[in-house]
Design a protein around this motif. Structure first.
Motif, PDB file in Angstrom:
ATOM      1  N   LEU A   1       0.862  -1.170   0.000  1.00 57.21           N
ATOM      2  CA  LEU A   1       0.000   0.000   0.000  1.00 57.21           C
ATOM      3  C   LEU A   1       0.905   1.229   0.000  1.00 57.21           C
ATOM      4  O   LEU A   1       1.742   1.374   0.886  1.00 57.21           O
ATOM      5  N   VAL A   2       0.769   2.106  -1.006  1.00 58.44           N
ATOM      6  CA  VAL A   2       1.692   3.244  -1.111  1.00 58.44           C
ATOM      7  C   VAL A   2       1.029   4.620  -1.048  1.00 58.44           C
ATOM      8  O   VAL A   2       1.722   5.621  -0.869  1.00 58.44           O
ATOM      9  N   ALA A   3      -0.292   4.683  -1.214  1.00 61.26           N
ATOM     10  CA  ALA A   3      -0.958   5.995  -1.142  1.00 61.26           C
ATOM     11  C   ALA A   3      -2.449   5.804  -0.900  1.00 61.26           C
ATOM     12  O   ALA A   3      -3.025   4.790  -1.299  1.00 61.26           O
ATOM     13  N   ARG A   4      -3.054   6.802  -0.265  1.00 67.98           N
ATOM     14  CA  ARG A   4      -4.501   6.753  -0.020  1.00 67.98           C
ATOM     15  C   ARG A   4      -5.296   6.913  -1.307  1.00 67.98           C
ATOM     16  O   ARG A   4      -6.440   6.471  -1.398  1.00 67.98           O
ATOM     17  N   ASN A   5      -4.691   7.593  -2.289  1.00 70.52           N
ATOM     18  CA  ASN A   5      -5.389   7.821  -3.561  1.00 70.52           C
ATOM     19  C   ASN A   5      -4.362   8.260  -4.614  1.00 70.52           C
ATOM     20  O   ASN A   5      -3.192   8.487  -4.291  1.00 70.52           O
ATOM     21  N   ILE A   6      -4.802   8.410  -5.839  1.00 71.10           N
ATOM     22  CA  ILE A   6      -3.878   8.698  -6.942  1.00 71.10           C
ATOM     23  C   ILE A   6      -3.271  10.098  -6.826  1.00 71.10           C
ATOM     24  O   ILE A   6      -2.110  10.309  -7.197  1.00 71.10           O
ATOM     25  N   ARG A   7      -4.008  11.039  -6.295  1.00 69.91           N
ATOM     26  CA  ARG A   7      -3.449  12.387  -6.135  1.00 69.91           C
ATOM     27  C   ARG A   7      -2.322  12.383  -5.108  1.00 69.91           C
ATOM     28  O   ARG A   7      -1.291  13.007  -5.309  1.00 69.91           O
ATOM     29  N   ASP A   8      -2.511  11.668  -4.008  1.00 67.19           N
ATOM     30  CA  ASP A   8      -1.434  11.534  -3.021  1.00 67.19           C
ATOM     31  C   ASP A   8      -0.241  10.808  -3.637  1.00 67.19           C
ATOM     32  O   ASP A   8       0.910  11.154  -3.375  1.00 67.19           O
ATOM     33  N   PHE A   9      -0.513   9.798  -4.448  1.00 70.19           N
ATOM     34  CA  PHE A   9       0.537   9.049  -5.140  1.00 70.19           C
ATOM     35  C   PHE A   9       1.417   9.988  -5.972  1.00 70.19           C
ATOM     36  O   PHE A   9       2.648   9.939  -5.911  1.00 70.19           O
ATOM     37  N   LEU A  10       0.782  10.871  -6.717  1.00 71.78           N
ATOM     38  CA  LEU A  10       1.531  11.829  -7.538  1.00 71.78           C
ATOM     39  C   LEU A  10       2.248  12.857  -6.667  1.00 71.78           C
ATOM     40  O   LEU A  10       3.372  13.265  -6.976  1.00 71.78           O
ATOM     41  N   SER A  11       1.635  13.255  -5.580  1.00 70.03           N
ATOM     42  CA  SER A  11       2.266  14.173  -4.630  1.00 70.03           C
ATOM     43  C   SER A  11       3.526  13.549  -4.034  1.00 70.03           C
ATOM     44  O   SER A  11       4.545  14.214  -3.855  1.00 70.03           O
TER      45      SER A  11
ATOM     46  N   TYR B   1       3.629  10.037   6.427  1.00 74.18           N
ATOM     47  CA  TYR B   1       2.421   9.699   5.672  1.00 74.18           C
ATOM     48  C   TYR B   1       2.360   8.193   5.411  1.00 74.18           C
ATOM     49  O   TYR B   1       1.349   7.538   5.685  1.00 74.18           O
ATOM     50  N   ILE B   2       3.421   7.627   4.855  1.00 74.98           N
ATOM     51  CA  ILE B   2       3.406   6.206   4.492  1.00 74.98           C
ATOM     52  C   ILE B   2       3.386   5.318   5.738  1.00 74.98           C
ATOM     53  O   ILE B   2       2.665   4.318   5.777  1.00 74.98           O
ATOM     54  N   MET B   3       4.118   5.673   6.767  1.00 70.16           N
ATOM     55  CA  MET B   3       4.089   4.870   7.992  1.00 70.16           C
ATOM     56  C   MET B   3       2.690   4.889   8.613  1.00 70.16           C
ATOM     57  O   MET B   3       2.181   3.858   9.049  1.00 70.16           O
ATOM     58  N   SER B   4       2.048   6.051   8.630  1.00 71.07           N
ATOM     59  CA  SER B   4       0.690   6.161   9.144  1.00 71.07           C
ATOM     60  C   SER B   4      -0.279   5.350   8.292  1.00 71.07           C
ATOM     61  O   SER B   4      -1.141   4.638   8.811  1.00 71.07           O
ATOM     62  N   LEU B   5      -0.133   5.450   7.003  1.00 68.57           N
ATOM     63  CA  LEU B   5      -0.976   4.710   6.063  1.00 68.57           C
ATOM     64  C   LEU B   5      -0.852   3.208   6.297  1.00 68.57           C
ATOM     65  O   LEU B   5      -1.838   2.496   6.385  1.00 68.57           O
ATOM     66  N   ARG B   6       0.360   2.734   6.438  1.00 72.09           N
ATOM     67  CA  ARG B   6       0.587   1.291   6.620  1.00 72.09           C
ATOM     68  C   ARG B   6       0.125   0.800   7.984  1.00 72.09           C
ATOM     69  O   ARG B   6      -0.321  -0.334   8.100  1.00 72.09           O
ATOM     70  N   GLN B   7       0.221   1.633   8.996  1.00 70.96           N
ATOM     71  CA  GLN B   7      -0.240   1.216  10.325  1.00 70.96           C
ATOM     72  C   GLN B   7      -1.750   1.005  10.340  1.00 70.96           C
ATOM     73  O   GLN B   7      -2.250   0.123  11.022  1.00 70.96           O
ATOM     74  N   GLY B   8      -2.447   1.805   9.553  1.00 75.22           N
ATOM     75  CA  GLY B   8      -3.903   1.678   9.498  1.00 75.22           C
ATOM     76  C   GLY B   8      -4.394   0.766   8.408  1.00 75.22           C
ATOM     77  O   GLY B   8      -5.590   0.604   8.213  1.00 75.22           O
ATOM     78  N   ALA B   9      -3.478   0.136   7.686  1.00 77.45           N
ATOM     79  CA  ALA B   9      -3.842  -0.654   6.507  1.00 77.45           C
ATOM     80  C   ALA B   9      -4.539  -1.960   6.860  1.00 77.45           C
ATOM     81  O   ALA B   9      -4.101  -2.687   7.736  1.00 77.45           O
TER      82      ALA B   9
END
Length: 195
Positions: A107-117, A181-189
């Motif tokens: 899991l690398v981003a919440r959405n495509i806009r975050d991915f590009l950011s 951002y990514i650590m938070s994203l993965r913790q909640g994944a």
């Protein structure tokens, strides 16, 4: 500017996939080709698909593949979370690496806009695979300096050019703290944890 056609069904498929951001990326790719004889992949290192891309055995069934790196079958996909997400601009982004047997789906981003950011900040998509090993922001920064800094410097002009285009066309800005951002994203994944 010369107008060219996106491959048959490209915009139609992007509309079916329900992603305004994907449509904008395809249009940017088209415009880059018409004006500069280049493609978006020449700048960001991934090939944005105008049709849904090939899935591998490790690709989650509900994933919608939208980009490939051109290396070892590595690809990026929208996670529809078992079909519960229809607006793909809101769908989480997965980085799928068929040859990375220990952790093929990330899991690398919440959405495509975050991915590009994230790309605007890191300037290299393959840094995303290394978050499995990063234990701190300092470790990440050191690794990027050792493993990627030279390549990023060599591509600085192209990266600046495409960053300006993404900001201008999609109003996307660089993310301030990618590590947190990514650590938070993965913790909640809970997305595809079983894959």
């Amino acid at each position: 500017m010369k107008n060219i056609d996106i491959p048959a069904g490209g915009l139609a498929l992007a509309n079916l996939l329900n992603s305004k951001t994907l449509i904008a990326l395809l249009q940017l790719d088209r415009d880059l080709f018409a004006e500069f004889n280049t493609r978006l992949e020449d700048y960001i290192g991934i090939m944005i698909r105008s049709e849904e891309g090939r899935k591998y055995d490790c690709t989650p069934d509900d994933a919608k593949v939208f980009a490939f790196t051109g290396v070892d079958g590595d690809h990026f996909a929208f996670s529809t979370e078992s079909g519960t997400i229809s607006d793909l601009d809101q769908a989480p982004i997965l980085f799928i690496q068929p040859m990375c047997f220990e952790n093929t789906v990330k899991l690398v981003a919440r959405n495509i806009r975050d991915f590009l950011s994230i790309f605007l900040t890191l300037k290299e998509m393959y840094i995303l695979e290394r978050f499995d090993w990063y234990t701190s922001k300092e470790v990440m920064i050191t690794d990027i300096e050792v493993q990627f800094e030279e390549s990023i410097k060599e591509r600085a002009e192209a990266i600046t050019f495409i960053s300006e285009k993404l900001e201008e066309r999609l109003q996307i800005k660089a993310m301030e703290n990618v590590f947190d951002y990514i650590m938070s994203l993965r913790q909640g994944a809970t997305i595809h944890d079983d894959v």
